[in-house]
Design an enzyme around this catalytic site. Structure first.
Site, PDB file in Angstrom:
ATOM      1  N   GLY A 167       0.804  -1.225   0.000  1.00 53.20           N
ATOM      2  CA  GLY A 167       0.000   0.000   0.000  1.00 53.20           C
ATOM      3  C   GLY A 167       0.833   1.270   0.000  1.00 53.20           C
ATOM      4  N   SER A 175       4.244  -3.620  -4.463  1.00 56.61           N
ATOM      5  CA  SER A 175       4.278  -4.907  -3.764  1.00 56.61           C
ATOM      6  C   SER A 175       3.403  -5.917  -4.510  1.00 56.61           C
ATOM      7  CB  SER A 175       3.819  -4.762  -2.317  1.00 56.61           C
ATOM      8  OG  SER A 175       2.534  -4.202  -2.274  1.00 56.61           O
ATOM      9  N   ASP A 191       5.131  -1.569 -13.784  1.00 59.17           N
ATOM     10  CA  ASP A 191       5.537  -2.210 -12.530  1.00 59.17           C
ATOM     11  C   ASP A 191       6.069  -3.624 -12.767  1.00 59.17           C
ATOM     12  OD1 ASP A 191       4.433   0.110 -11.662  1.00 59.17           O
ATOM     13  OD2 ASP A 191       2.669  -0.790 -10.741  1.00 59.17           O
TER      14      ASP A 191
HETATM   15  C1  GLA Z   1       0.580   2.324 -11.031  1.00 59.58           C
HETATM   16  C2  GLA Z   1       0.346   1.387 -12.200  1.00 59.58           C
HETATM   17  C3  GLA Z   1       1.390   1.624 -13.297  1.00 59.58           C
HETATM   18  C4  GLA Z   1       1.487   3.092 -13.676  1.00 59.58           C
HETATM   19  C5  GLA Z   1       1.597   3.962 -12.422  1.00 59.58           C
HETATM   20  C6  GLA Z   1       1.538   5.435 -12.734  1.00 59.58           C
HETATM   21  O1  GLA Z   1       1.771   2.015 -10.389  1.00 59.58           O
HETATM   22  O2  GLA Z   1       0.393   0.044 -11.778  1.00 59.58           O
HETATM   23  O3  GLA Z   1       1.092   0.830 -14.417  1.00 59.58           O
HETATM   24  O4  GLA Z   1       0.403   3.484 -14.465  1.00 59.58           O
HETATM   25  O5  GLA Z   1       0.584   3.672 -11.473  1.00 59.58           O
HETATM   26  O6  GLA Z   1       2.649   5.818 -13.470  1.00 59.58           O
END
Ligand code: GLA
Length: 384
Positions: free
Chosen positions: A125, A130, A175
């Protein structure tokens, strides 16, 4: 400082099948290029040292047994021999591993039973991915249990799909790519349109990356994230392009008067963030730390005013950072609405900077913020 290009379809070597092993999956912090991945744009995340660890052992049956290091979290048992439905895991952290299992089953993989003990130095969070770490960690564990492998890109995309389908978050690819492709000492410049990845070295003897947790819990599943995505889509449609990546700043300026206010501000963020990301990478290469820092401050202002994904606490951290000697730049990082700020700081002044930020933030908000300096870490890996 030179960059190395990683082929966009780089793969991992097939894992040898094992029955007991450990996987480490890092979190990520995004240096710049925010809310651009789902607009086919550029992002510059790096994998970080805080991580999730999975200690895995195979079972002779078809149960996936997940146990965490938190005493308030009961053990979870899922029959992976049965079809898995997103509804059964809605709102629970188990949506992430189960989404990955469902994705692999769809590829025709036979998933064996296993036990995974999950421990984390990565806070949940906090906007440090994570969830992506858990998804990629579980996918890697299953690769080893089964003795088959996906290419790194396939694995990252499968995990993104798990997040869409099982967690209900229509995230971009940043991510899962950062967790999968992270490289020690490097940030990853990912072109989300072509999926080309460039490893950009960080001069750690000169600058450090400082992460400051606002203490405000961030959640992307509450609809604001999906709303931003839809607003960008609407702006692209009005501009007559497939995605906001297709429109450069000078053309956008010509077309801007035809846009309604909301689409104008959302698209201005995306289009100017593209320029800032390129300028940031150039500044890193030239060791022009103040110039890099200004890109970060610009990014924050744009996310705060045009994109409206910041919050008071993150704004406060960024304002405080401006007052401290040795901070080159600071901005909110990740999806926003809470979570963390990231700062580029003089490597020789990290203790003083952390001390200042902690006591000032505590004074003004009553929250004791977690702060840490991190190197760019490697991506998901099996422990030797
Ligand atoms: C979250 C989403 C990513 C990206 C970011 C903002 O982390 O999982 O894919 O869009 O927000 O940059």
């Amino acid at each position: 400082m030179s960059e190395s290009v990683v082929a966009s379809h780089a793969g991992t070597r097939p894992p040898s099948r094992r029955s007991a092993f450990s996987v480490i999956a890092p979190g990520r912090v995004n240096l710049i290029g925010e809310h651009t991945d789902y607009n086919d744009g550029l992002v510059l995340p790096m994998a970080i040292e805080p991580h999730i660890r999975l200690d895995v052992a195979s079972r002779p049956d078809r149960w996936m047994v997940l146990e965490t290091d938190r005493s308030d979290e009961p053990e979870v048992r899922v029959d992976v021999g049965q079809p898995l439905s997103p509804h059964d895991f809605k709102g629970s952290w188990t949506a992430y591993p189960c989404g990955v299992v469902a994705g692999l089953k769809r590829l025709g993989w036979e998933i064996p039973g296993f036990h995974a003990r999950i421990s984390a130095t990565l806070p949940a969070g906090a906007g440090l991915s994570s969830s992506a770490a858990l998804e990629v960690g579980i996918a890697t564990a299953i690769e080893v249990l089964v003795g088959r492998h996906l290419s790194s890109e396939e694995k990252a995309l499968l995990c993104q799909g798990a997040e869409h389908e099982f967690a209900g978050v229509p995230c971009g690819i940043m991510d899962q790519f950062a967790v999968t492709f992270g490289k020690l000492g490097h940030a990853l410049l990912l072109d989300c349109q072509t999926r080309e990845l460039r490893q950009v070295p960080l001069a750690t003897e000169a600058v450090s990356v400082l992460v400051i947790h606002s203490g405000v819990k961030h959640s992307l599943a509450d609809g604001e994230y999906a709303k931003r995505r839809a607003e960008c889509h609407s702006a692209a449609r009005l501009l007559g392009v497939a995605s906001l990546r297709e429109i450069g700043l000078s053309e956008w300026r010509v077309r801007e008067p035809s846009l309604p206010d909301l689409e104008c501000r959302r698209s201005r963020h995306v289009v100017t963030e593209h320029e800032r990301t390129l300028a940031f990478v150039d500044a890193l290469k030239a060791r022009a730390w103040h110039a890099a820092g200004e890109c970060m401050y610009g990014s924050h202002a744009s996310l705060r005013d045009d994109y409206e994904v910041s919050c008071e606490e993150l704004d406060l951290i960024v304002e405080m950072a401006r007052e401290v000697d040795g901070v080159y730049g600071c901005r909110m990082t990740g999806g926003g609405f809470g979570g963390c700020a990231v700062a580029l700081v003089d490597a020789n002044r990290t203790p003083q900077i952390q001390q200042f930020v902690r006591s000032r933030y505590r004074e003004q908000t009553g929250i004791d913020p977690v702060t840490f300096v991190t190197k760019a870490a490697g991506g998901v890996a099996l422990l030797p």
